[in-house]
Design an enzyme around this catalytic site. Sequence first.
Site, PDB file in Angstrom:
ATOM      1  N   HIS A 142       0.851  -1.203   0.000  1.00  0.00           N
ATOM      2  CA  HIS A 142       0.000   0.000   0.000  1.00  0.00           C
ATOM      3  C   HIS A 142       0.882   1.248   0.000  1.00  0.00           C
ATOM      4  O   HIS A 142       1.934   1.269   0.623  1.00  0.00           O
ATOM      5  CB  HIS A 142      -0.907   0.032   1.238  1.00  0.00           C
ATOM      6  N   ASP A 246      -0.972 -19.395  -1.782  1.00  0.00           N
ATOM      7  CA  ASP A 246      -0.497 -19.387  -3.175  1.00  0.00           C
ATOM      8  C   ASP A 246       0.875 -20.022  -3.318  1.00  0.00           C
ATOM      9  O   ASP A 246       1.424 -20.085  -4.421  1.00  0.00           O
ATOM     10  CB  ASP A 246      -0.478 -17.951  -3.726  1.00  0.00           C
ATOM     11  N   ASP A 272      -6.217 -13.055  -2.539  1.00  0.00           N
ATOM     12  CA  ASP A 272      -5.562 -11.737  -2.614  1.00  0.00           C
ATOM     13  C   ASP A 272      -5.087 -11.510  -4.056  1.00  0.00           C
ATOM     14  O   ASP A 272      -4.024 -10.931  -4.293  1.00  0.00           O
ATOM     15  CB  ASP A 272      -4.398 -11.626  -1.620  1.00  0.00           C
TER      16      ASP A 272
HETATM   17 ZN   LIG Z   1      -2.839  -6.627   2.152  1.00  0.00          ZN
END
Ligand SMILES: [Zn+2]
Length: 387
Positions: A142, A246, A272
């Site tokens: 982020h 994953d 995700d």
């Molecule tokens: Zn995250």
Amino acid sequence: MADLIHVLWGRVLTAGQELPPSRIEIARGRIERLEPASGAPDADISVTDGWIAPGLIDLQVNGAGGVDLTSAADPHAALVQVAHTLGARGVTAFCPTIVSSPLETILERIRAYAAQPISGGATSLGAHVEGPFLDPDHSGVHDKNLVRAATQAEVERWLAAGQPAIVTLAPEQSGALEALAQLTRAGVVVSLGHSGASSQAAQAALAAGASMATHLFNAMPPLHHRAPGLVGALLGSHAVLAIIADGVHLDPLIVDLVVQRAGPGRVALVSDALAAAAAPAGASLLGDQTVISDGRSVRRADGTLAGSALLLDGCMRNVRAWLPRLAPAEVVRMATETPAEVLGSRAKGRVAVGADADLIVLDGAWQVRHTIIGGAVVRSAPVQVRR
Ligand SMILES: [Zn+2]
């Protein structure tokens, strides 16, 4: 006009158990009858090798098929495209997820990604707003400049725009507990993540109504025996633990330990997934960040791990391969009923009379052969065999 399915026959995986061969009758988008049967001559689909299971439910999808849900210019078109990519891979419902963004972007996307059926694709269950109320030191991919303290005024604006399904926040940050109370009062699931919280701060948030962990172990300090922190508090709680299986974000041994501790009823597999999932390797966007996929992992240029290049069907096959002690129905539960339960849904995630006719057919190798959403067959895109 999509093909409607009236009757299916085969072994059924639901509620963590395998039912004997059964005949499933569908009417008006719901499962109307479910009964053991040695065969069904009137079946539209008969499954002799494999199982009928609930459609997969993914609580964290940033994008897929080259489309990023945070930054795409036309959010509605982006939602439809991602929903179609997911439907082709067995995901019948999902939370469109947005990363930390300016307020106006969050408001626009909460509106656009509200819970809604999407013709020919996976149903939106409402947005997962992942950030911006995060710990800047655990913001992962982020944009740190967009991470900010929670305010009641901002949460009010969100709730006025619509009803997000899930909000991820860091409970130790300024204003977080007040935002948590405001969100849970409005019926929004609060998930803890992107956080360096102490176990005490995390336990206070759990006691105040937080009910989920966002990608447990990723974007939080590791479990330490003298400082158990957020991971320790979450493992010791009743919260549902979302994990990215994953093969990149977690070692399979950690997945095994989490499932042993919490059980399939408290572990939710999430992808995700990024725009890079179900797309060729190369560069793509995540919000205002450029990330690069090598086809297996997706990172920012500085090496920071971003979300996943794998969709939920692939994560489920990983767990099937890593944890052979689990019954097939227990593996399926973590990608169906458990995520549905996080959102309080009894209509999805189960093969049961009265439930939505969101179903998949898995073959003996756990590949998705058919996806049925609301009783209608969703056309499959070519299925990638990569796990
Ligand atoms: Zn995250």
